[in-house]
Every structure is written in C-alpha cells, then in structure tokens.
Design an enzyme around this catalytic site. Structure first.
Site, PDB file in Angstrom:
ATOM      1  N   HIS A 211      -3.036   7.707 -11.869  1.00 43.63           N
ATOM      2  CA  HIS A 211      -1.883   8.456 -11.365  1.00 43.63           C
ATOM      3  C   HIS A 211      -0.901   8.789 -12.489  1.00 43.63           C
ATOM      4  CE1 HIS A 211      -3.455   7.211  -7.479  1.00 43.63           C
ATOM      5  NE2 HIS A 211      -2.565   7.986  -6.872  1.00 43.63           N
ATOM      6  N   HIS A 253      -0.675  -1.464 -10.586  1.00 47.32           N
ATOM      7  CA  HIS A 253      -0.922  -1.506 -12.021  1.00 47.32           C
ATOM      8  C   HIS A 253       0.129  -2.364 -12.706  1.00 47.32           C
ATOM      9  CE1 HIS A 253      -4.009   1.677 -12.076  1.00 47.32           C
ATOM     10  NE2 HIS A 253      -3.272   2.275 -11.150  1.00 47.32           N
TER      11      HIS A 253
END
EC number: 3.1.3.-
Length: 292
Positions: A211, A253
């Site tokens: 992303h 993440h």
C-alpha cells in the site's frame, strides 16, 4: 677367641633385623607398602592422579549429564585442534551489526506503540472502520480495475498513452513488491488481525508495504501527469501519507516496512518515466489496444 664376622652396619651376619624380616618378604605383609609405592610411581609416570581416576570411575554419565568431564593433562596428550573461523563465537560484533539490531528493536517497539487500531479493543478501536476504508483505497485491485475501465473508454491517443503507462506502473509495482516479499519473508506484526480486504499468498509477509509503494507511486504519477489545483495536490500528498500511517495503526506493517515502501514507490515512478511507453517506441501495444 675369634669374633664373629660382622656386617658393615656392625651386626652379625647370621642375625636378621626385625626391619628386614618384616619388610623383606611379601608373604609377611611388608610388600604392600612397596607395591603401593611402585603403583604410585607408575601412575605419576602416566600422568593420571589416582584420586581423580577413582572419582571419574564413580561418576556416571546417566546421573551427571550436566557435569563437565575432568580434564586430564599429560605430557603425551596433544592439544585440541583450533576451531574453524565459522564455528567460533563472535565475541566482538561489528558496529554495523549492533546498529542494525538496535534499529530493529526500536522499529518493533515503535510499531507496537503506534498500532492503536489493531483491534476493536485497542485504544483507538472506534477509528478502525475508517482505517480499513483507507486500506481499500490503496489496494491494487481497485486501481487495476479502474485503469482498465478508463483505458477501454478512452478515445484519445494522449489519454491512452497515460493510462497505458499507469497500467504498466501498477503491474511493475505488483511484481517488485511480490519479489521482495518472497525474498525477505518478514512476518507481519504479532498484533495484526488478518481481516484485510483481499489477501494473496504473498501478503502474509510484511516487508515492504504494498500500500505504501502504491501510494507513493500513484501520488507522484498523478502530480506529474494531471493538472490539479494546489488544494487537490496537497490532498493527494496527504492521502499517501495517511494511507502509509494507517498501515502501522492497523498493525498490518512495521514502521520500516512503510518507510521502505515509500522509497520503493518513489523509485518505481523513475523507472516508469525512464521506460515511458508511447506510440513511437511501442507502436504494437497501441495498435493492438486500438483494435480492441
């Protein structure tokens, strides 16, 4: 009258002393001390202490598995061969190794602190639906589907050229992110909940953030090829930044995954700009697409 013959010590030769009669013959029990003295000499010649030998004989490896064997030092025992370089313990690590371990520890600590939306019971659990909406806005599937749809609906060569290169950038992003994730194989944070929009087999790895790479790539692509007002340009940059931050807040993440993702996406646009597809250098693609 002649005196009897005497020995050197002044005693008669025919008379035996008590010390000689008691210690001369082993049958009278005097030979035990001499034999014990000889065994002591022989044990010292071989380099083995009798007390240590008895102690080792009494010890059992079954009952003393954690004890070290007693070291026996002898003049005939050769020293052990030196260990190879790869088997030696590194007691003095390099400064680079210490710095990398410290940065990794800081990264894990900071990522856990910022994961305030990782679950419904987190401190910012109520903001989790908004973070997941941002996750969908940066997913690869909506961008690919939207680019293909616009490419099919476009009727100008300039629009097709931009959309063709946008499609090329998205495919390059998917390829590079999947390749790096497969090589690094870093697991996602432990506080992550695997409830993403769409997941593939490679998405179980964390480094880098796809992303974040897509957000940096798309924001740079839009700012360079679309004429936008300043508020819209600021909004595009803000979208990319908030999208990367949401990856850490959701627990998807770590901080370094997002930071490297931004850098990788920025460099991906440089690759796309260097290999820009146009009707002059790739006429076959445009001819095939115009016939569709």
């Amino acid at each position: 009258m002649p005196s009897p013959r005497r020995s050197v010590e002044g005693r008669p030769l025919g008379v035996s002393t008590s010390s000689s009669s008691s210690g001369g013959s082993p049958a009278h029990g005097g030979g035990g001390s001499r034999f014990e003295f000889q065994s002591l000499l022989s044990s010292r010649a071989t380099g083995v202490d009798p007390a240590c030998a008895r102690l080792r004989a009494s010890e059992s490896p079954v009952h003393r598995r954690s004890s070290f064997p007693l070291a026996v030092a002898g003049p005939s025992q050769a020293p052990p061969p030196p260990l190879p370089e790869e088997d030696r313990m590194d007691l003095n690590p390099s400064f680079l190794g210490i710095a990398l371990r410290s940065l990794l520890a800081i990264d894990l600590w900071l990522s856990k602190k910022l994961g305030v939306c990782a679950g419904e019971s987190s401190s910012w659990g109520s903001v989790r639906p908004l973070m997941k909406l941002l996750e969908i806005s940066g997913h690869g599937i909506p961008w690919l589907v939207g680019t293909l749809y616009c490419l099919c609906r476009s009727d100008s060569w300039a629009g097709r050229e931009v959309l063709m290169n946008l499609l090329f950038a998205l495919l390059l992003d998917l390829l590079l992110v999947a390749l790096i994730k497969g090589l690094v194989r870093r697991r996602r944070p432990a506080h992550n909940q695997m409830d993403m929009f769409v997941t593939l087999s490679v998405d179980k790895y964390s480094f880098p953030s796809g992303h974040a790479t897509r957000a940096a790539l798309m924001s740079r692509f839009i700012l360079n090829h679309l004429v936008l007002a300043i508020p819209l340009r600021v909004l595009v940059v803000l979208w990319a930044f908030v999208l990367g931050l949401s990856r850490v807040m959701l627990g998807r993440h770590n901080v370094t995954d997002v930071a490297f993702g931004f850098f990788l996406g920025y460099m991906q646009y440089s690759i796309v700009d260097y290999c820009w597809l146009s009707p002059h250098n790739a006429p076959v693609l445009f001819l095939l697409w115009s016939q569709q």
